[in-house]
Enzyme design. Structure first.
Site, PDB file in Angstrom:
ATOM      1  CG  ASP A   1       0.469 -42.026 -18.185  1.00  0.00           C
ATOM      2  OD1 ASP A   1      -0.607 -42.337 -17.632  1.00  0.00           O
ATOM      3  OD2 ASP A   1       1.170 -41.071 -17.818  1.00  0.00           O
TER       4      ASP A   1
ATOM      5  CG  ASP B   1      -2.700 -42.004 -14.103  1.00  0.00           C
ATOM      6  OD1 ASP B   1      -2.169 -42.284 -15.186  1.00  0.00           O
ATOM      7  OD2 ASP B   1      -2.147 -41.294 -13.238  1.00  0.00           O
TER       8      ASP B   1
END
Length: 410
Positions: free
Chosen positions: A296, A117
């Site tokens: 992201d 992430d």
């Protein structure tokens, strides 16, 4: 061109550097929950993903202020060098929500799956004393590792979908694709809430790849530790996120996975991988002006501010809000006329394919499809650019030059 360490996804000068490790490949798995088996959208999953992504960003803003003593610029108050080859980890796309692969932790090493992430900076796993929503996950037992050390600090990570991870912080040895970070900070959770149950969160834990300034632990993230400890030839990692052959490359990039040159844009504020998006185009026509964008890999959607997203959908023939059908901020478009949406960075525009923009039909037999661009009141002066866009390109994150680079997939 960067020299890479490639990690397949299931997504400094130092003294006495260890010998270079051979490239390592980690296969990834794929599962889908955002689209139902009949091709319709899972509205509940979409709403959870939107809440998760925006709350994660707000939590990072709070960590940034705690760590630096300054408010994050995007926080509006809404809530002799030893060269190494690259190492690769195969990635798995979990319902187009998570890109995960394998790492190992401890001595002797135990293997875990984690979501990679770039929108956060901390590593956590369920601990051996976790009895809430941890069934099916592999737990981290600090007592079973000779290199584990309790730092006597707790942690608590709250998410907008109601899920919470809390527990104790430790230092231990973490290895990814043959590269080892010693005394790496990680969290052993004593509580996983429902959002992290095996049913909703397939990997065992999560590994953040942002900058330290948004770390809840205020400790170097895994990739930063690898760089500081001389484990990579370059402070670079790269992602190919696609329906097949997804891969994370640690220590460089893999030029066989993209065509043409890289378009590189400076990081405007170290914390998130935050840069400037020049504009958005609908069917080749420019609709918006420049705005900050957070890149992201832990977000499925492309999330934008309400005014700009409304303006973009107004330029798409046949589009309309899907507040009742899906939720606030979502829109539908005619399934037989999916628009060509392009995001412009630097000197190039990168298009979102109809396949990734279309999240699924609104309902069984409907001719309306839900779009992957969503509006949120939390995204006031910035966008969160996730999987809907990133599946279409090759992305390079350069922590040395502090820039993000994009290229078209091969």
């Amino acid at each position: 061109m960067y020299l890479p360490f490639i990690v397949p996804l299931l997504p400094l000068l130092v003294a006495a550097c260890p010998a270079p490790s051979p490239a390592t490949h980690i296969p990834l798995q794929k599962r889908s929950t955002i689209m139902n088996s009949d091709g319709t959208v899972n509205a509940d999953a979409l709403r959870r993903q939107l809440a998760y992504s925006t709350a994660k960003t707000q939590r990072g803003f709070m960590a940034y202020q705690k760590n630096t003593g300054m408010k994050h610029p995007l926080d509006a108050g809404n809530n002799g060098l030893s060269k190494r080859k690259s190492s690769s980890v195969d990635l798995t796309d979990d319902s187009q929500e998570l890109w995960y692969g394998q790492i190992s932790i401890g001595t002797p090493p135990k293997t875990y799956t984690v979501d990679f992430d770039t929108g956060s900076s901390d590593l956590f796993l369920p601990g051996s004393d976790c009895h809430t929503n941890c069934a099916g996950h592999k737990v981290y037992n600090a007592n079973a590792s000779s290199t584990s050390a309790d730092v006597h600090k707790s942690f608590s990570l709250a998410y907008g979908d109601g899920s919470t991870v809390s527990g104790e912080q430790y230092n231990d040895t973490v290895t990814i694709a043959g590269l080892t970070a010693k005394q790496q900070r990680l969290g052993a959770a004593s509580t996983y809430s429902s959002g992290f149950s095996k049913e909703n969160f397939v990997p065992d834990g999560l590994m953040g790849m942002g900058y330290q300034s948004i770390s809840e632990y205020n400790a170097p993230p895994v990739f930063s530790s690898l760089v500081a400890q001389g484990q990579t030839s370059q402070p670079v990692f790269s992602f190919k996120l696609a329906r097949s052959g997804s891969q994370l490359t640690i220590g460089g990039s893999d030029s066989s996975l993209y065509t043409g040159g890289l378009t590189c844009i400076p990081v405007t504020q170290q914390g998130y991988w935050q840069t400037v998006m020049d504009n958005v185009k609908v069917n080749g026509n420019r609709v918006t002006n420049s705005i900050h964008a957070i890149i992201d890999t832990g977000t499925t959607l492309v999330v934008g501010d309400e005014a700009t997203v409304d303006e973009i959908y107004a330029a798409i023939p046949g589009s309309r809000p899907a507040i009742l059908e899906v939720g606030l901020g979502f829109f539908t478009v005619p399934c037989n006329n999916i628009p060509k949406l392009g995001l412009s960075f630097g000197s190039a525009t990168f298009n979102i394919s109809p396949q990734t923009f279309n999240l699924g039909r609104e309902s069984a037999g409907s001719d309306r499809c839900v779009g992957g661009l969503v509006a949120s009141p939390s995204a006031t002066d910035f966008w969160i650019v996730g999987d809907v866009f990133l599946q279409n390109i090759y992305t390079v994150f350069d922590m040395g030059r502090n820039e993000v680079c994009f290229a078209k997939l091969s």
